[in-house]
Enzyme design. Structure first.
Site, PDB file in Angstrom:
ATOM      1  N   GLU B  56       0.113   1.536   5.609  1.00 50.55           N
ATOM      2  CA  GLU B  56       1.497   1.090   5.463  1.00 50.55           C
ATOM      3  C   GLU B  56       2.038   0.492   6.759  1.00 50.55           C
ATOM      4  OE1 GLU B  56       2.979   4.566   2.382  1.00 50.55           O
ATOM      5  OE2 GLU B  56       3.020   4.978   4.532  1.00 50.55           O
ATOM      6  N   ASP B 227       4.910  12.056  -0.610  1.00 47.29           N
ATOM      7  CA  ASP B 227       5.375  10.888   0.145  1.00 47.29           C
ATOM      8  C   ASP B 227       4.626   9.625  -0.248  1.00 47.29           C
ATOM      9  OD1 ASP B 227       2.921  11.464   1.158  1.00 47.29           O
ATOM     10  OD2 ASP B 227       3.540  11.534   3.257  1.00 47.29           O
TER      11      ASP B 227
END
Lengths: 342, 342
Positions: B56, B227
């Site tokens: 990410e 998450d």
């Protein structure tokens, strides 16, 4: 440890290898990756715009390697002694997510942009092209010239810039390398007799660097400076009578010359031309436009090429970018012993 | 030149400063930045998912400084000797787009996550909270424990993990630091009598680490392990009877515990609680959940804190990450003199 090529390492490696040889190598990697375009994860870059300029992140992955580039674009930078564009990039291993390679990409971006332009022109310019006009002679210009010589044998340039110092710099850099350079007093004069036109200006505005009436049948336009929302270089009328080739249409419709045209304006993606799925140039009278804004896969290709070539040389360093404790669950143990708090 | 804090520099600086002191400092920067939440450019992070894990990029900007973090999440990494999460981050100057600071963030992410958890708990946990249950005792656990001691005075822990080695590691690390630790044989036993529950497991799946019937009135749940899309820890029924606080709702709805609930499930953003726009805990019987997935502004705060503190110390290095030629338009000149090609 992560392999790291800093500015000194990159420039030293390029000087040792030869700029044209590096461009030829990147071009080979680019061609390989463009031909397997469908195996990449693609998305428009993530841009953060301010009144001063833009900062962008450009990620992509082929499910084996992941790459991203950080790049800024600040048109008013040169006036303050800074580069318009600076960049660095990272390769990572998709299997464990670890970054494996970090490199300066200010210089490398100029090389990969030039190699991409040349790759497109090999399919889009007339094979007998001999003269290139260059509008804009800033940071990217010499790299473009070398790429077009390497890939297409172009040695005759007609150059124009609003900044006479930038022209003088290009002449100083390229004349010793064997180019024939005509310094034009206007864009119109530069385009007169050109087979290929490279536009590479930095204004963050809707500019008309090339007017429609200057574009002759058979020309190939390599438009690399219109690469941001609100930033274009070509008279929109040129697009309407050209075959327009782009890198990745969803991104180019936001950032490229075609932002001046409706969302359904017909374009072809370069990988389609390279794989034979779509025609490039159809006839000698065809006007072709490579509306290039830069795409993440180009950085992926360039980073992999440099990584492969500098491995084991003195041009790469090793840095401790990510923690790697012996027990992967004992990150805290890295901090060593702490005193109990009362 | 760009300032660079590598793993050695970061760990050395933390050891010298004291982990709790660093957490307290990050917490201060976090609180400052959460209170001016509306001045940041915010977007959900850009994720590249593969069967192995996720990579990410997390950018944000306050129109003065720009920050982004690279971070991976690979749940099967520890079994192969790698960390689940590694990270590094960059600060840049928005005015010219130059990167000014590069730092390892594997360790720093653990610290900023713990500081964020503690910041939320200061508003959401009962003020008389004394005992914390910890489900999952991996890389993040010790940092969480220290943050809750620093911010809330918690010294009594009830811990559980499916991996006995991970529990042993936590006990080895935290017992010398003055914590009272009860090792539980199950999550149920760990939660028995706890005021605060921290869940921090790494499975990339819809897991029920905490069952609804274990959650008592008055508890605060600090849920940091859910998450990622498809990765949750809490029984969804818990959410329905809790006040749920998140960092940035558009991102948490994709990645957090609330991905188990409809898009209009009511949540409060932490900055609203910190600025008094929304209530945190309403009563001593209220169940509160901090559904934390990590947000770019937290990395922005942590990076700025480290940059400010290490400036001028031996813990920072200088690297040549971006080219800076004397004439900003003469990038090519960096390559030095080339021989003319025949």
């Amino acid at each position: 440890m992560t392999s790291f090529v800093d500015v000194h390492g990159m420039v030293g490696w390029i000087a040792r290898t030869g700029t044209e040889s590096v461009i030829a190598g990147i071009l080979e990697y680019l061609e390989h990756d463009f031909r397997r375009w469908e195996s990449f994860e693609k998305s428009a870059r993530v841009a953060s715009h301010t009144p001063f300029g833009v900062i962008e992140l450009m990620p992509t992955s082929d499910q084996e390697s992941y790459a991203f580039k950080y790049v800024n674009g600040h048109p008013s930078n040169p006036g303050r002694g800074y580069q318009t564009v600076t960049a660095f990039g990272v390769l990572a291993d998709v299997h464990n997510g670890y970054p494996t390679f970090l490199a300066e990409m200010t210089v490398l971006t100029a090389l990969r942009t030039a190699a991409t332009s040349a790759l497109a022109a090999k399919s889009l310019a007339r094979p007998d092209s001999a003269v290139m006009a260059m509008i804009g002679t800033g940071s990217q210009a010499e790299f473009q010239a070398l790429a077009f010589r390497t890939a297409l044998g172009i040695t005759s340039l007609r150059v124009y810039d609003v900044d006479p110092d930038a022209i003088a710099k290009l002449v100083r850099n390229l004349l010793p390398l064997g180019f024939a350079i005509h310094v034009a007093g206007s864009a119109a004069e530069a385009l007169d007799g050109a087979d290929i036109v490279t536009t590479c200006t930095a204004d963050k505005a809707r500019a008309t660097v090339v007017a429609d009436e200057l574009v002759q049948p058979g020309m190939h336009l390599n438009a690399i400076g219109g690469d941001c929302p609100g930033k274009t270089e070509l008279d929109a009328a040129i697009l309407d009578r050209s075959s327009v080739v782009v890198e990745y249409a969803p991104q180019t419709r936001i950032e490229g010359e075609i932002q001046q045209r409706p969302a359904d304006f017909p374009v072809t993606e370069l990988w389609e031309v390279l794989t034979g799925r779509a025609p490039g140039r159809i006839s000698a009278e065809d006007i072709t436009v490579f509306d290039s804004v830069g795409f993440a896969i180009e950085d992926f290709s360039a980073l992999r090429f440099v990584r492969d070539r500098v491995a084991g040389t003195a041009f790469e360093q090793r840095i401790e970018l990510v923690a790697d404790p012996d027990d992967p669950k004992d990150l805290f143990g890295l901090m060593g012993a702490f005193s109990p708090v009362g």
